[in-house]
Design an enzyme around this catalytic site. Structure first.
Site, PDB file in Angstrom:
ATOM      1  N   CYS A  15       0.840  -1.183   0.000  1.00 36.89           N
ATOM      2  CA  CYS A  15       0.000   0.000   0.000  1.00 36.89           C
ATOM      3  C   CYS A  15       0.879   1.237   0.000  1.00 36.89           C
ATOM      4  O   CYS A  15       2.006   1.216   0.515  1.00 36.89           O
ATOM      5  CB  CYS A  15      -0.920  -0.012   1.224  1.00 36.89           C
ATOM      6  SG  CYS A  15      -2.201   1.283   1.190  1.00 36.89           S
ATOM      7  N   CYS A  22      -5.560  -0.699   9.791  1.00 32.33           N
ATOM      8  CA  CYS A  22      -5.455  -1.528   8.591  1.00 32.33           C
ATOM      9  C   CYS A  22      -6.240  -2.802   8.819  1.00 32.33           C
ATOM     10  O   CYS A  22      -6.170  -3.405   9.899  1.00 32.33           O
ATOM     11  CB  CYS A  22      -4.003  -1.850   8.274  1.00 32.33           C
ATOM     12  SG  CYS A  22      -3.783  -2.757   6.710  1.00 32.33           S
ATOM     13  N   ARG A 128      -5.515   8.748   7.640  1.00 30.77           N
ATOM     14  CA  ARG A 128      -5.016   8.292   6.342  1.00 30.77           C
ATOM     15  C   ARG A 128      -3.971   9.265   5.806  1.00 30.77           C
ATOM     16  O   ARG A 128      -4.307  10.336   5.317  1.00 30.77           O
ATOM     17  CB  ARG A 128      -6.161   8.169   5.331  1.00 30.77           C
ATOM     18  CG  ARG A 128      -7.127   7.023   5.603  1.00 30.77           C
ATOM     19  CD  ARG A 128      -8.191   6.985   4.517  1.00 30.77           C
ATOM     20  NE  ARG A 128      -9.164   5.944   4.690  1.00 30.77           N
ATOM     21  CZ  ARG A 128      -9.088   4.737   4.126  1.00 30.77           C
ATOM     22  NH1 ARG A 128      -8.070   4.427   3.363  1.00 30.77           N
ATOM     23  NH2 ARG A 128     -10.048   3.854   4.318  1.00 30.77           N
ATOM     24  N   CYS A 252     -21.841 -17.454   6.826  1.00 34.38           N
ATOM     25  CA  CYS A 252     -20.749 -16.897   6.028  1.00 34.38           C
ATOM     26  C   CYS A 252     -20.436 -17.875   4.889  1.00 34.38           C
ATOM     27  O   CYS A 252     -21.193 -18.785   4.599  1.00 34.38           O
ATOM     28  CB  CYS A 252     -19.498 -16.697   6.882  1.00 34.38           C
ATOM     29  SG  CYS A 252     -19.617 -15.407   8.124  1.00 34.38           S
ATOM     30  N   ASP A 268     -12.039 -12.048   3.486  1.00 31.98           N
ATOM     31  CA  ASP A 268     -11.158 -10.883   3.493  1.00 31.98           C
ATOM     32  C   ASP A 268     -10.802 -10.459   4.911  1.00 31.98           C
ATOM     33  O   ASP A 268      -9.772  -9.831   5.137  1.00 31.98           O
ATOM     34  CB  ASP A 268     -11.864  -9.740   2.742  1.00 31.98           C
ATOM     35  CG  ASP A 268     -11.005  -8.501   2.639  1.00 31.98           C
ATOM     36  OD1 ASP A 268      -9.780  -8.649   2.494  1.00 31.98           O
ATOM     37  OD2 ASP A 268     -11.557  -7.386   2.696  1.00 31.98           O
ATOM     38  N   CYS A 309     -27.656 -13.452  21.744  1.00 33.04           N
ATOM     39  CA  CYS A 309     -28.075 -13.208  20.364  1.00 33.04           C
ATOM     40  C   CYS A 309     -29.320 -14.017  20.020  1.00 33.04           C
ATOM     41  O   CYS A 309     -30.245 -13.517  19.372  1.00 33.04           O
ATOM     42  CB  CYS A 309     -26.950 -13.555  19.399  1.00 33.04           C
ATOM     43  SG  CYS A 309     -25.542 -12.410  19.431  1.00 33.04           S
ATOM     44  N   CYS A 312     -32.405 -12.375  21.122  1.00 30.64           N
ATOM     45  CA  CYS A 312     -32.545 -10.956  20.762  1.00 30.64           C
ATOM     46  C   CYS A 312     -33.647 -10.761  19.722  1.00 30.64           C
ATOM     47  O   CYS A 312     -33.760 -11.534  18.764  1.00 30.64           O
ATOM     48  CB  CYS A 312     -31.225 -10.427  20.217  1.00 30.64           C
ATOM     49  SG  CYS A 312     -31.264  -8.677  19.787  1.00 30.64           S
ATOM     50  N   CYS A 335     -22.763  -4.553  19.152  1.00 34.62           N
ATOM     51  CA  CYS A 335     -24.093  -5.084  19.462  1.00 34.62           C
ATOM     52  C   CYS A 335     -25.064  -3.993  19.915  1.00 34.62           C
ATOM     53  O   CYS A 335     -26.162  -3.861  19.370  1.00 34.62           O
ATOM     54  CB  CYS A 335     -23.971  -6.174  20.535  1.00 34.62           C
ATOM     55  SG  CYS A 335     -25.551  -6.843  21.090  1.00 34.62           S
TER      56      CYS A 335
END
Length: 373
Positions: A15, A22, A128, A252, A268, A309, A312, A335
């Site tokens: 970069c 980061c 940045r 996911c 990622d 969760c 919830c 949350c």
């Protein structure tokens, strides 16, 4: 077997900025992706998709460090291996190297460009800077002007951190004035060396206050004119559709990250050895996508939800958030912020959902809010 989305990092973690934050968990030192790996990736990514449309996403580090000639080869290789399929490209960059040649290339080939900008100069340049600790904001604005000049489609990606989260309305007004109606807000959630939320990260309460302040302004002034990814995704869930954002998906998986050497990772957000699926020079992307490891990673988001969760009443909207953010007793660090936003926006979301069901425009909500004061 479903297809997969691959975030390609042809310059790896290289970069030209020295940000105070980061997203790379680790920074592997690799060369720029070579031609053999590039062609293998393009051929395999096209072959791995069952649909007639194939998306390529180029990120980093910063992909401009590969040079324009690299992406001219990308176009040639995509045409070579397209096999009749429609190819789409998206390019995410800090934009400080974009010039006339880059923007002409994007326009001529119909690429979507995603620009990282964190607000006005004082907010953006706080975190940045370039390698010489010089501000980068002015170069980003110059790049946006050049993109607009060449009629390139671009979106704005804003990392919401500790600093700019304190000025939600100012930040939103600034971004919406930069020439594109498409905005994406990405919360910064990172850990320091002691395993605590970093000083630069946005706290849960601040994230909720930020979202609700922006939403209230958007609902009164910009429905149908400005498209905020998180708001669109939430309205979609209210309307019975799956979330548009992977962090809000029930599971996911199948959203991979590809390093310059051909290593494929689960996500990622998880570019580290424990989440390496394999290398495309040994195992094709299509096979890795169908692997037990990929399936187990995807399901773990759902199976590892905390008891809090599961009880919830807004779970259907966030699904526990991104597993990377689950650092507070198995719950997301954001949350409380998400709960505040989803609860606060519910009455307006419900009205927009009902308008859509009646084949009417959600824009009608703005007029109602204005009349009601």
């Amino acid at each position: 077997m479903p297809g997969c989305y691959v975030m390609a990092k042809p310059a790896s973690s290289r970069c030209n900025l020295n940000c105070r934050y980061c997203f790379y968990l680790e920074k592997p030192q690799q060369n720029v992706m070579d031609d053999t790996t590039l062609e293998a990736f393009i051929r395999q990514q096209i072959a791995a998709q069952p649909s007639e449309s194939v998306q390529f996403a180029w990120q980093g580090g910063d992909p401009t460090l590969c040079g324009l000639a690299f992406f001219q080869r990308v176009i040639a290789l995509q045409k070579k291996h397209a096999n009749g399929k429609h190819i789409e490209n998206a390019f995410q960059t800090n934009s400080i190297l974009l010039d006339e040649d880059w923007c002409r290339f994007f326009h001529d080939n119909g690429w979507l460009v995603r620009i990282s900008i964190d607000g006005p100069a004082d907010l953006h340049d706080a975190y940045r800077v370039n390698r010489s600790d010089k501000p980068s904001h002015a170069k980003v604005l110059n790049a946006i002007a050049t993109l607009a000049k060449h009629q390139v489609k671009y979106n704005l990606l804003c990392v919401v951190n500790h600093l700019n989260s304190q000025q939600p309305q100012r930040l939103y007004r600034y971004l919406r004035a930069l020439g594109t109606p498409f905005l994406q807000f990405i919360p910064l959630v990172e850990l320091d060396a002691q395993g605590r939320l970093s000083a630069e990260s946005v706290k849960g309460e601040a994230w909720g206050n930020f979202l609700t302040a922006v939403f209230d302004l958007w609902a009164r002034q910009d429905i149908g004119r400005v498209y905020v990814q998180l708001f669109d995704s939430t309205l979609g869930v209210w309307s019975g559709y799956p979330a548009q954002m992977c962090s809000f998906g029930e599971t996911c998986g199948h959203d991979f990250a590809l390093e310059a050497n051909g290593d494929l990772y689960q996500c990622d957000h998880y570019v580290s050895p424990d989440y390496r699926l394999g290398n495309l020079h040994q195992i094709p992307i299509k096979t890795l996508n169908a692997s037990e490891e990929a399936a187990a990673f995807g399901q773990s988001k759902k199976t590892c939800l905390s008891e809090v969760c599961l009880r919830c009443d807004v779970l259907r909207f966030c699904q526990g958030d991104c597993p990377k953010h689950r650092i507070v007793e198995g719950r997301s660090a954001l949350c409380h912020g998400y709960y505040h936003f989803f609860s606060h926006s519910a009455p307006h979301m419900r009205v927009m959902r009902d308008l859509l069901r009646q084949r009417r425009s959600p824009v009608e909500l703005m007029a109602w809010l204005r009349r009601s004061g």
